[in-house]
Scaffold this active site. Structure first.
Site, short mmCIF file in Angstrom:
data_model
loop_
_atom_site.label_atom_id
_atom_site.label_comp_id
_atom_site.label_asym_id
_atom_site.label_seq_id
_atom_site.Cartn_x
_atom_site.Cartn_y
_atom_site.Cartn_z
N ASP A 119 46.01 38.42 35.97
CA ASP A 119 47.36 38.97 35.23
C ASP A 119 47.20 38.40 33.87
O ASP A 119 46.58 36.80 33.82
CB ASP A 119 48.60 39.86 34.89
CG ASP A 119 48.62 40.79 36.36
OD1 ASP A 119 47.73 41.77 36.37
OD2 ASP A 119 49.80 40.95 36.58
N HIS A 125 44.40 48.06 35.05
CA HIS A 125 46.12 47.34 35.29
C HIS A 125 47.07 48.03 34.70
O HIS A 125 48.24 47.15 33.59
CB HIS A 125 45.91 46.07 35.27
CG HIS A 125 47.25 45.14 35.54
ND1 HIS A 125 48.11 45.30 35.00
CD2 HIS A 125 47.77 44.69 37.20
CE1 HIS A 125 49.14 44.72 36.17
NE2 HIS A 125 48.99 44.50 37.19
N HIS A 164 52.29 37.72 42.23
CA HIS A 164 53.64 38.70 41.79
C HIS A 164 52.66 39.67 42.66
O HIS A 164 51.94 39.91 43.91
CB HIS A 164 53.39 39.31 40.67
CG HIS A 164 53.81 38.57 39.06
ND1 HIS A 164 53.19 38.25 38.27
CD2 HIS A 164 54.57 37.45 39.44
CE1 HIS A 164 54.70 37.67 37.53
NE2 HIS A 164 55.22 37.11 38.08
N HIS A 188 47.29 36.09 41.73
CA HIS A 188 48.65 34.61 41.54
C HIS A 188 49.72 35.62 42.57
O HIS A 188 49.53 36.65 43.43
CB HIS A 188 49.13 35.07 39.90
CG HIS A 188 49.50 36.01 39.32
ND1 HIS A 188 48.69 37.69 39.69
CD2 HIS A 188 51.02 37.16 38.65
CE1 HIS A 188 48.90 38.77 38.79
NE2 HIS A 188 50.01 38.39 38.34
N HIS A 201 49.36 33.62 32.20
CA HIS A 201 50.67 34.68 32.56
C HIS A 201 52.35 34.31 32.91
O HIS A 201 52.32 33.10 32.46
CB HIS A 201 49.64 35.79 34.00
CG HIS A 201 50.62 36.85 33.94
ND1 HIS A 201 51.08 37.76 33.53
CD2 HIS A 201 51.09 37.01 35.20
CE1 HIS A 201 51.45 38.41 34.07
NE2 HIS A 201 51.78 38.50 35.19
N ASP A 237 52.68 43.18 42.89
CA ASP A 237 51.43 43.86 43.08
C ASP A 237 49.66 43.47 43.10
O ASP A 237 49.18 44.35 43.52
CB ASP A 237 51.99 45.05 41.67
CG ASP A 237 51.89 43.68 40.57
OD1 ASP A 237 51.99 42.58 40.82
OD2 ASP A 237 51.32 44.21 39.64
N HIS A 238 49.82 42.25 43.39
CA HIS A 238 48.37 41.83 43.61
C HIS A 238 48.40 41.03 45.05
O HIS A 238 47.37 40.27 45.22
CB HIS A 238 48.28 40.46 41.91
CG HIS A 238 48.48 41.25 41.01
ND1 HIS A 238 47.06 40.95 40.44
CD2 HIS A 238 49.02 41.61 40.63
CE1 HIS A 238 46.83 41.61 39.52
NE2 HIS A 238 48.25 42.21 39.06
#
Lengths: 301, 301
Positions: free
Chosen positions: B210, B268, B62, B60, B140, B64-65
């Site tokens: 996530d 995570h 976001h 996805h 998510h 942090d990914h």
């Protein structure tokens, strides 16, 4: 001023070398200059307080100067930031950041204010009672600005000896610093010149990265106390420097010499070189007062 | 299969904790799964050969990914890559990457092929003679997929003892593995069943990050050998998990138990927790065969 180098290498982040980012502490500001990938980790490693950063200056939109910015903006939100954050950078920076945040459906908890640049003339970007920041248009493959930071003092300096001699109380000090005269109890008027000294000279820091050898910048940086100038290559790779619109150490030193700066700091080293000592030798032959940047290094001037 | 954890923390990169990225080595592939900021440095630190990465799966968008992906794509170019690079990720990823490269006027030296996803049903993304990859739609805050990786063997396994007993030469081995029978010199036909064993069982790895607690995924991950499931919070922060559409360690373990997986790996972790030992305790009460991910850790299965 304190200049804290977070990263001073070109092209890609590596385990032992960070792409460009630096913190200039000037009066009460912490200005972040460029923001390569991993900058937020370097801010933590160097114990820089995130909440003190309110202005970020991005020279150009190559990844090694910019790809750390989206993550830093996100982290500010996660830290609960509410204060305005000002981003100064090339036109397009707002669209890029906005798209990334739209895709993530993550918006900031604080006002994010973009100051997009596309002028090829030097511009005043920021000004307050003690600091001015202007652009230094550079010559790179894409639209790029350096930045000139000036710390100046508009108040005159109190001449402590004179003030004591006349027995003047503290309640008059601010008035005197602002240029006022003082009337003593006996009616004598003491002119400001007798009570004050000239304010300290302004201090100037110029950041020039990335750029080809570009003497057009000399009038904009003449006499600065400290010049940070990119030196991606050595003279032995002058052809590559020309092709990629970067500078050699010798060219950076020539600019420093011709602009009569106080001190030159070299950075933006290509990771093709084992260590940057040869950059120092090459530059010092032209401009002796040269230092090398290093990740984590703090300069005070 | 080897699973190399490059980063297993939530939200922001820190000096001692990296955002999500992992390398799955499966048959001859090195698949990169997610790519938080700093992933390229972790690839170097863990001595992963960049040139062996041909497929990148992004769960996805976001940061942090995902915020390490533009830099990694640039670095592939600087390394002179010519081979195709396939990116699988949510719709919008192509626009984001393309905009960043347009602003930098930097294009890849190699074909960059986007496979954009927007289906809420599981999809087969990749298939060759030994590996299949499909999506696992997750729940998510934004559109997110997990990924299921299967290593399978279509060839039957040679029964060495039987082959020797019948005095069959090496020139027949591939034919036998493909399911063929063999006619001996004396005219006897030996059926394939007598010369082979069933192929090894397929192996399955499922990556789910996530996601909120989401039992809908159970049919898609039932019986996998290894499940990596996010556990951002502990049950003590169940409210926060629900609000942010993340899972607790207990919820991840419940999914693992109900899906009858072989092994659960938790990752995570929110950096609010000093260390993730409590995650292990909480999960093992529900699903004993649980391990914790750690940055730099290598799992072999």
């Amino acid at each position: 001023m304190k200049l804290h180098i977070l990263g001073c290498y070109a092209a890609t982040p590596r385990t032992l070398s960070n792409p460009t980012a630096q913190i200039l502490e000037i009066r009460n500001h912490l200005f972040l200059i460029d923001c390569g990938e991993g900058t937020q980790v370097e801010l933590r490693r160097n114990k820089v307080k995130f909440s003190r950063i309110n202005h970020i200056f991005i020279s150009h939109l190559h990844g090694d100067h910019f790809f750390g910015l989206p993550g830093l903006i996100s982290t500010f939100r996660l830290l609960g930031r509410e204060k305005e954050l000002h981003i100064y950078g090339p036109k397009g920076i707002k669209e890029a950041i906005t798209l990334l945040f739209k895709l993530a459906d993550s918006w900031t908890s604080y006002p994010l204010i973009f100051h997009e640049l596309d002028s090829k003339e030097p511009l005043l970007l920021f000004q307050d009672a003690g600091v001015e920041v202007s652009t230094i248009p550079l010559a790179h493959r894409i639209y790029t600005n350096g930045f000139r930071f000036t710390s100046f003092y508009s108040e005159r300096k109190l001449n402590i000896d004179a003030v004591r001699e006349f027995g003047i109380g503290k309640e008059y000090f601010q008035k005197i610093k602002n240029g006022g005269s003082v009337t003593l109890e006996d009616g004598r008027v003491i002119p400001n010149q007798e009570l004050t000294l000239d304010p300290p000279e302004p201090k100037h820091y110029a950041y020039c990265s990335d750029t080809a050898y570009y003497p057009d910048i000399i009038p904009l940086i003449r006499g600065v106390d400290v010049l940070y100038h990119e030196a991606t290559f050595l003279e032995s790779e002058a052809g590559l420097a020309k092709k990629t619109k970067h500078s050699t150490a010798g060219e950076a030193a020539t600019i420093a010499r011709d602009a009569e700066v106080g001190q030159l700091i070299l950075g933006h080293f290509s990771t093709r070189y084992r260590n940057p000592d040869s950059f120092l030798e090459e530059a010092q032959r032209i401009f002796p007062n040269t230092l090398l940047a290093a990740d984590g290094k703090l300069f005070e001037f």
